[in-house]
Scaffold this active site. Sequence first.
Site, PDB file in Angstrom:
ATOM      1  N   HIS A  19     -28.620 -93.591  19.194  1.00 22.17           N
ATOM      2  CA  HIS A  19     -27.583 -92.809  19.098  1.00 22.17           C
ATOM      3  C   HIS A  19     -28.140 -91.656  18.159  1.00 22.17           C
ATOM      4  O   HIS A  19     -27.543 -90.360  18.078  1.00 22.17           O
ATOM      5  CB  HIS A  19     -26.497 -93.468  18.191  1.00 22.17           C
ATOM      6  CG  HIS A  19     -25.585 -94.417  18.798  1.00 22.17           C
ATOM      7  ND1 HIS A  19     -25.460 -95.683  18.575  1.00 22.17           N
ATOM      8  CD2 HIS A  19     -25.172 -94.434  20.150  1.00 22.17           C
ATOM      9  CE1 HIS A  19     -24.760 -96.544  19.504  1.00 22.17           C
ATOM     10  NE2 HIS A  19     -24.332 -95.629  20.546  1.00 22.17           N
ATOM     11  N   LYS A  43     -12.626-103.516  23.371  1.00 24.99           N
ATOM     12  CA  LYS A  43     -13.505-104.587  23.237  1.00 24.99           C
ATOM     13  C   LYS A  43     -13.408-105.206  22.039  1.00 24.99           C
ATOM     14  O   LYS A  43     -12.797-104.852  20.943  1.00 24.99           O
ATOM     15  CB  LYS A  43     -14.845-103.815  23.310  1.00 24.99           C
ATOM     16  CG  LYS A  43     -15.287-102.743  24.309  1.00 24.99           C
ATOM     17  CD  LYS A  43     -16.388-102.242  24.249  1.00 24.99           C
ATOM     18  CE  LYS A  43     -16.907-101.298  25.275  1.00 24.99           C
ATOM     19  NZ  LYS A  43     -17.738-100.349  24.824  1.00 24.99           N
ATOM     20  N   ARG A  93     -29.432 -92.924  29.305  1.00 26.87           N
ATOM     21  CA  ARG A  93     -30.630 -93.510  28.965  1.00 26.87           C
ATOM     22  C   ARG A  93     -31.501 -93.924  30.401  1.00 26.87           C
ATOM     23  O   ARG A  93     -32.294 -93.712  30.457  1.00 26.87           O
ATOM     24  CB  ARG A  93     -30.305 -94.865  28.340  1.00 26.87           C
ATOM     25  CG  ARG A  93     -29.951 -94.632  26.972  1.00 26.87           C
ATOM     26  CD  ARG A  93     -29.219 -95.953  26.666  1.00 26.87           C
ATOM     27  NE  ARG A  93     -28.056 -96.341  27.442  1.00 26.87           N
ATOM     28  CZ  ARG A  93     -27.211 -97.419  26.973  1.00 26.87           C
ATOM     29  NH1 ARG A  93     -27.307 -97.980  25.986  1.00 26.87           N
ATOM     30  NH2 ARG A  93     -26.139 -97.506  27.881  1.00 26.87           N
ATOM     31  N   SER A 131     -26.092-100.920  22.163  1.00 25.41           N
ATOM     32  CA  SER A 131     -25.386-101.609  20.987  1.00 25.41           C
ATOM     33  C   SER A 131     -25.232-103.067  21.478  1.00 25.41           C
ATOM     34  O   SER A 131     -25.401-103.994  20.492  1.00 25.41           O
ATOM     35  CB  SER A 131     -24.193-100.916  20.498  1.00 25.41           C
ATOM     36  OG  SER A 131     -24.319 -99.724  20.082  1.00 25.41           O
TER      37      SER A 131
HETATM   38  O1  PNS Z   1     -19.668 -96.095  23.526  1.00 23.14           O
HETATM   39  P1  PNS Z   1     -18.695 -96.156  24.698  1.00 23.14           P
HETATM   40  O2  PNS Z   1     -17.974 -97.400  24.397  1.00 23.14           O
HETATM   41  O3  PNS Z   1     -19.370 -95.918  26.037  1.00 23.14           O
HETATM   42  O4  PNS Z   1     -17.879 -94.854  24.579  1.00 23.14           O
HETATM   43  C1  PNS Z   1     -16.875 -94.884  25.489  1.00 23.14           C
HETATM   44  C2  PNS Z   1     -15.924 -93.668  25.230  1.00 23.14           C
HETATM   45  C3  PNS Z   1     -15.317 -93.922  23.750  1.00 23.14           C
HETATM   46  C4  PNS Z   1     -16.250 -92.235  25.273  1.00 23.14           C
HETATM   47  C5  PNS Z   1     -14.633 -93.788  26.137  1.00 23.14           C
HETATM   48  O5  PNS Z   1     -14.066 -94.991  26.394  1.00 23.14           O
HETATM   49  C6  PNS Z   1     -13.408 -92.736  25.850  1.00 23.14           C
HETATM   50  O6  PNS Z   1     -13.578 -91.471  25.958  1.00 23.14           O
HETATM   51  N1  PNS Z   1     -12.350 -93.425  25.481  1.00 23.14           N
HETATM   52  C7  PNS Z   1     -11.117 -92.819  25.010  1.00 23.14           C
HETATM   53  C8  PNS Z   1      -9.820 -92.719  26.281  1.00 23.14           C
HETATM   54  C9  PNS Z   1     -10.157 -92.019  27.247  1.00 23.14           C
HETATM   55  O7  PNS Z   1     -10.195 -90.653  27.130  1.00 23.14           O
HETATM   56  N2  PNS Z   1     -10.188 -92.441  28.409  1.00 23.14           N
HETATM   57  C10 PNS Z   1     -10.482 -91.771  29.800  1.00 23.14           C
HETATM   58  C11 PNS Z   1     -11.883 -91.315  29.930  1.00 23.14           C
HETATM   59  S1  PNS Z   1     -12.349 -90.685  31.520  1.00 23.14           S
END
Ligand code: PNS
Length: 168
Positions: A19, A43, A93, A131
């Site tokens: 990150h 989660k 990645r 993570s």
């Molecule tokens: O670190 P992560 O868990 O891969 O991050 C995922 C994240 C937070 C980027 C994604 O879950 C997100 O944007 N969530 C917010 C809700 C949302 O906008 N959902 C629609 C995404 S297309």
Amino acid sequence: MNIVKAIYPGSFDPLTNGHLDLIARAAKIFDHLVVAILRNSSKNPLFTVEERVAMLSEGTAEFGNDVSVSTFDGLLVDYAREQRAHAVVRGIRAISDYEYEFQMALMNRRLSPDVETIFLMPDAKYSFVSSRLVKEVFRLGGSVDGLVPKFVIERMKDKNRAMIESQR
Ligand code: PNS
């Protein structure tokens, strides 16, 4: 002055060196980067959102005002609009990340055509770091040295100690 602002969203549970590598790359490209922690994740996190804000603030202190840390609820594109951000930054990645990221990027574009998703690659030495794996390896007694900042290892040890105490 027109500031070009990006959001780097995620769970950051916990913050990894992958990150931080991505944050450093994005900070070079954009005038301002907002690292945004999702609040309403389904989660079961190891660290509270407040603990993650503290870790990210410590990890990004060297960037000064170029990088800020915040949290968000609900749709990412709504938060991006609220922040007047021009782009969303996500890390890729490996090819295996691409499918999910591509879906999210296109869904976000459908929801908000003005916000562009920019994919950045972390240094190859972090291409296997997540993570989820960091938590698993640490929980099972393996070394995560070099994969997360030293202060994150200390906080993980503190969590472990607190968990053991609470089970007594
Ligand atoms: O670190 P992560 O868990 O891969 O991050 C995922 C994240 C937070 C980027 C994604 O879950 C997100 O944007 N969530 C917010 C809700 C949302 O906008 N959902 C629609 C995404 S297309």
